[in-house]
Design an enzyme around this catalytic site. Structure first.
Site, PDB file in Angstrom:
ATOM      1  N   LYS A 191       0.875  -1.179   0.000  1.00  0.00           N
ATOM      2  CA  LYS A 191       0.000   0.000   0.000  1.00  0.00           C
ATOM      3  C   LYS A 191       0.906   1.221   0.000  1.00  0.00           C
ATOM      4  O   LYS A 191       1.466   1.594   1.030  1.00  0.00           O
ATOM      5  CB  LYS A 191      -0.914   0.044   1.226  1.00  0.00           C
ATOM      6  CG  LYS A 191      -2.004   1.110   1.004  1.00  0.00           C
ATOM      7  CD  LYS A 191      -2.446   1.796   2.273  1.00  0.00           C
ATOM      8  CE  LYS A 191      -1.815   3.106   2.584  1.00  0.00           C
ATOM      9  NZ  LYS A 191      -1.925   4.186   1.607  1.00  0.00           N
ATOM     10  N   GLU A 267       8.453   1.034  11.619  1.00  0.00           N
ATOM     11  CA  GLU A 267       9.600   1.948  11.552  1.00  0.00           C
ATOM     12  C   GLU A 267       8.981   3.343  11.526  1.00  0.00           C
ATOM     13  O   GLU A 267       8.345   3.712  10.543  1.00  0.00           O
ATOM     14  CB  GLU A 267      10.425   1.623  10.308  1.00  0.00           C
ATOM     15  CG  GLU A 267      11.832   2.149  10.368  1.00  0.00           C
ATOM     16  CD  GLU A 267      11.917   3.534   9.795  1.00  0.00           C
ATOM     17  OE1 GLU A 267      11.867   4.495  10.599  1.00  0.00           O
ATOM     18  OE2 GLU A 267      12.019   3.654   8.576  1.00  0.00           O
ATOM     19  N   CYS A 302      12.959  10.195   8.396  1.00  0.00           N
ATOM     20  CA  CYS A 302      12.764   9.793   9.795  1.00  0.00           C
ATOM     21  C   CYS A 302      14.065   9.867  10.587  1.00  0.00           C
ATOM     22  O   CYS A 302      14.042  10.060  11.791  1.00  0.00           O
ATOM     23  CB  CYS A 302      12.184   8.391   9.861  1.00  0.00           C
ATOM     24  SG  CYS A 302      13.193   7.199   8.995  1.00  0.00           S
ATOM     25  N   GLU A 385       8.372  16.070  16.104  1.00  0.00           N
ATOM     26  CA  GLU A 385       8.922  15.772  14.774  1.00  0.00           C
ATOM     27  C   GLU A 385       8.324  16.762  13.777  1.00  0.00           C
ATOM     28  O   GLU A 385       7.119  16.736  13.511  1.00  0.00           O
ATOM     29  CB  GLU A 385       8.575  14.336  14.363  1.00  0.00           C
ATOM     30  CG  GLU A 385       9.252  13.939  13.063  1.00  0.00           C
ATOM     31  CD  GLU A 385       8.919  12.530  12.590  1.00  0.00           C
ATOM     32  OE1 GLU A 385       7.736  12.160  12.576  1.00  0.00           O
ATOM     33  OE2 GLU A 385       9.862  11.812  12.214  1.00  0.00           O
TER      34      GLU A 385
HETATM   35  N1  NAI Z   1       9.377   7.370   8.040  1.00  0.00           N
HETATM   36  C1  NAI Z   1       8.814   8.213   8.823  1.00  0.00           C
HETATM   37  O1  NAI Z   1       9.221   8.309   9.918  1.00  0.00           O
HETATM   38  C2  NAI Z   1       7.692   9.042   8.361  1.00  0.00           C
HETATM   39  C3  NAI Z   1       7.107   9.904   9.243  1.00  0.00           C
HETATM   40  N2  NAI Z   1       6.099  10.674   8.845  1.00  0.00           N
HETATM   41  C4  NAI Z   1       5.555  11.591   9.859  1.00  0.00           C
HETATM   42  O2  NAI Z   1       4.160  11.468   9.861  1.00  0.00           O
HETATM   43  C5  NAI Z   1       3.559  12.734   9.678  1.00  0.00           C
HETATM   44  C6  NAI Z   1       2.268  12.544   8.948  1.00  0.00           C
HETATM   45  O3  NAI Z   1       2.503  12.042   7.639  1.00  0.00           O
HETATM   46  P1  NAI Z   1       1.497  10.990   7.027  1.00  0.00           P
HETATM   47  O4  NAI Z   1       1.697  10.851   5.585  1.00  0.00           O
HETATM   48  O5  NAI Z   1       0.120  11.346   7.443  1.00  0.00           O
HETATM   49  O6  NAI Z   1       2.017   9.636   7.715  1.00  0.00           O
HETATM   50  P2  NAI Z   1       1.220   8.337   8.039  1.00  0.00           P
HETATM   51  O7  NAI Z   1       1.975   7.569   9.037  1.00  0.00           O
HETATM   52  O8  NAI Z   1      -0.190   8.648   8.358  1.00  0.00           O
HETATM   53  O9  NAI Z   1       1.239   7.541   6.640  1.00  0.00           O
HETATM   54  C7  NAI Z   1       2.081   6.456   6.365  1.00  0.00           C
HETATM   55  C8  NAI Z   1       1.271   5.346   5.671  1.00  0.00           C
HETATM   56  O10 NAI Z   1       0.229   4.919   6.543  1.00  0.00           O
HETATM   57  C9  NAI Z   1      -1.026   4.982   5.869  1.00  0.00           C
HETATM   58  N3  NAI Z   1      -2.094   5.287   6.815  1.00  0.00           N
HETATM   59  C10 NAI Z   1      -2.463   6.518   7.254  1.00  0.00           C
HETATM   60  N4  NAI Z   1      -3.497   6.414   8.104  1.00  0.00           N
HETATM   61  C11 NAI Z   1      -3.789   5.096   8.203  1.00  0.00           C
HETATM   62  C12 NAI Z   1      -4.779   4.364   8.921  1.00  0.00           C
HETATM   63  N5  NAI Z   1      -5.689   4.971   9.687  1.00  0.00           N
HETATM   64  N6  NAI Z   1      -4.773   3.017   8.817  1.00  0.00           N
HETATM   65  C13 NAI Z   1      -3.880   2.406   8.032  1.00  0.00           C
HETATM   66  N7  NAI Z   1      -2.960   3.041   7.310  1.00  0.00           N
HETATM   67  C14 NAI Z   1      -2.888   4.378   7.389  1.00  0.00           C
HETATM   68  C15 NAI Z   1      -0.825   6.079   4.850  1.00  0.00           C
HETATM   69  O11 NAI Z   1      -1.804   6.012   3.833  1.00  0.00           O
HETATM   70  C16 NAI Z   1       0.584   5.818   4.394  1.00  0.00           C
HETATM   71  O12 NAI Z   1       0.617   4.787   3.438  1.00  0.00           O
HETATM   72  C17 NAI Z   1       4.613  13.544   8.940  1.00  0.00           C
HETATM   73  O13 NAI Z   1       4.440  14.894   9.130  1.00  0.00           O
HETATM   74  C18 NAI Z   1       5.867  13.033   9.577  1.00  0.00           C
HETATM   75  O14 NAI Z   1       6.100  13.708  10.783  1.00  0.00           O
HETATM   76  C19 NAI Z   1       5.587  10.609   7.584  1.00  0.00           C
HETATM   77  C20 NAI Z   1       6.118   9.772   6.651  1.00  0.00           C
HETATM   78  C21 NAI Z   1       7.264   8.936   6.964  1.00  0.00           C
HETATM   79  N1  BAL Z   2      15.262   7.174   5.996  1.00  0.00           N
HETATM   80  C1  BAL Z   2      14.643   5.921   5.864  1.00  0.00           C
HETATM   81  C2  BAL Z   2      13.249   5.750   6.295  1.00  0.00           C
HETATM   82  C3  BAL Z   2      12.347   6.930   6.300  1.00  0.00           C
HETATM   83  O1  BAL Z   2      12.728   8.069   6.414  1.00  0.00           O
HETATM   84  O2  BAL Z   2      11.148   6.741   6.207  1.00  0.00           O
END
Ligand code: NAI
Ligand code: BAL
Length: 492
Positions: A191, A267, A302, A385
């Protein structure tokens, strides 16, 4: 670098791109049953493609196809060296289409083409290849037993895996999940984040062309509630591997508890410190690492360094060098190969990031210029964050205090420490509660080293390295009694 094209040449490729617009299920593109949605170029705000989204019915169908494929065994039970050959063919196809994938990634995510060409696409290939090449070299084990038994400890593919991806590294995170999961023999349902579905869909098509059987790699575009949630709650999904926010990660633990206790590997976020001690040397080198760590991918990483915890004795010369370096970082059109910082992912995320900034620093449209703030350790900027090009600087009076502040966070993903003293470096690396600690440099390690977090940065396993293979497998013990049942001393 010399291989890069000009901005005009990238624009010409972008004009001619044929975007995938539907899910990839059971070996072909097919429309989902959910709502259609637009994928947007964050740099221009213009529509790129209308995508046919998926919903619970598509998840159910894809899971049934994934299970069928797993049980038929055309992939899961195939000789590991044959899975290796297919995955290496996939890497060759990605290489052949690398320019198309790099431009698609840049358009869909706002990432600089420089990064897509030199990091995202090559690292994607490297990751899948590494796991492919490892898979026919992993041995099962036997355990110490007495003479009357032999016990084998074998790893088996875990089954049907849901891979839920973020938008910040669409291709690389895809590779981090599908590389080890496919090599291990699992069936994978991806997804992608709803902001960035394009490259995952194209890679699924290439995987099919390479020989990955139908149902083994499927990609279901859609938002979290429409696709992520039904995957997380599905009774026939054996595992979810997730990268994204801590808040959504916690949802997957609840989904698992409310369904079939599927394995969940998370992660999640970070608030990662770079700690500079009073004896840090080579401040130009320190500045180079801090700038890369904080501002690469516009800080949407991240493991980005978002807190610089620096001893007061070296702060002024270090900040002078950091600011000088940052002046060379160009913010702008992602398709310009001279650009270092592209667009943030979308308007909602821009709003979140700008909410942390002083008015004068807020920039325009999808672009946020890098910014550095002197803050106290308790400032919200130093605690939450932000996931943008924002570096918080916290001055310290002692090295012990620096370590204490480094650990004052709910997260524990990555950290770096800069010091000339080896004992002090190793002491700090031990004392900082984070999954990766780098010394006199910043990095995430490489494909051979496990990546994941302590505390609220991670749960349940590690990406990368052979440890990622462990994520996607179950351990089985096979105990064989060798005693002679007719001898009378059989113990059963
Ligand atoms: N690798 C990392 O650490 C990441 C951290 N973030 C953080 O998260 C914040 C929000 O970004 P988002 O894109 O909203 O991250 P998110 O964690 O909500 O999205 C990541 C994945 O989870 C899915 N998802 C979202 N809500 C869900 C639910 N209720 N059930 C199942 N799957 C779900 C999304 O569609 C996407 O594929 C960012 O501002 C940032 O701070 C965002 C992306 C990557
Ligand atoms: N930097 C690797 C993973 C992430 O930022 O989502």
């Amino acid at each position: 670098m010399s291989d890069l094209l000009t901005q005009a040449e990238y624009q010409a490729i972008a004009q001619d791109l044929d975007f995938p617009r539907t899910a990839f299920i059971d070996g072909k593109y097919r429309a989902g049953s959910g709502a259609t949605f637009m994928t947007i170029n964050p740099a221009t705000g213009k529509d790129l493609a209308e995508i046919s989204g998926c919903n619970t019915a598509d998840v159910d169908f894809a899971v049934s196809k994934a299970r069928e494929a797993f049980e038929q065994g055309h992939w899961s039970k195939r000789h590991p060296s044959e899975r290796k050959d297919v995955l290496i063919r996939l890497c060759k196809l990605i290489t052949r289409n690398r320019r198309e994938l790099a431009v698609m990634e840049s358009l869909d995510s706002g990432k600089p083409i420089l990064d897509c060409e030199t990091i995202d696409v090559p690292e994607t290939i490297h990751c899948i290849k590494w796991h492919a090449e490892a898979i026919d070299k992993i041995y099962d084990q036997t355990s110490p037993t007495g003479d009357d038994a032999i016990s084998m400890i074998v790893r088996e593919p875990i089954g049907v895996v849901g891979a839920v991806l973020p938008w910040n590294f669409p291709l690389m995170m895809l590779a981090w999940k599908i590389g080890p999961a496919l090599a291990a023999g699992c069936s994978v349902i991806v997804k992608p984040a709803e902001q960035t579905s394009l490259t995952a869909l194209r890679v699924a098509e290439l995987a099919h062309e390479a020989g990955v059987p139908r149902g083994v790699l499927q990609v279901l575009p859609g938002d979290g509630p429409s696709v992520g949630e039904p995957l997380g709650l599905h009774m026939d999904v054996d595992m979810v591997s997730f990268t994204g926010s801590t808040e959504t990660g916690k949802r997957f633990l609840r989904y698992a508890a409310d369904s079939n206790l599927k394995k969940v590997v998370l992660e999640c976020g970070g608030k990662n410190p770079a700690v500079v001690f009073d004896d840090a040397e080579h401040l130009d080198h320190v500045a180079e690492h801090v700038v890369n760590a904080a501002f690469w991918n516009a800080g949407q990483n991240c493991s980005a360094t978002s807190r610089l915890i620096v001893h007061k004795s070296v702060k002024a010369p270090l900040m002078e060098r950091i600011e000088a370096r940052l002046r060379d970082w160009k913010v702008g059109d992602p398709l310009d190969p001279g650009t270092h910082i592209g667009a943030l992912i979308d308007a909602e995320h821009c709003k979140k990031v700008r909410g942390f900034l002083d008015k004068a620093d807020q920039g325009e449209g999808a672009f946020v210029f890098p910014v550095i703030y002197d803050v106290s350790k308790d400032d919200p900027k130093a605690r939450d964050e932000i996931f943008g090009p924002v570096l918080c600087v916290i001055e310290t009076a002692s090295n012990d205090e620096a370590i204490e502040i480094a650990n004052q966070t709910d997260y524990g993903l990555a950290a770096s420490v800069f010091t000339a003293n080896t004992r002090q470096a190793i002491r700090a690396a031990r004392d900082i509660r984070a999954g990766t600690v780098t010394v006199n440099c910043y990095g995430e390690g490489d494909i051979a080293t496990p990546f994941g977090g302590y505390k609220q940065s991670g749960f349940g396993g590690r990406d990368n390295g052979i440890h990622a293979h462990d994520q996607f497998t179950e351990l089985k013990t096979i105990w064989i009694d060798l005693s002679d049942p007719t001898s009378g001393d059989h113990v059963g």
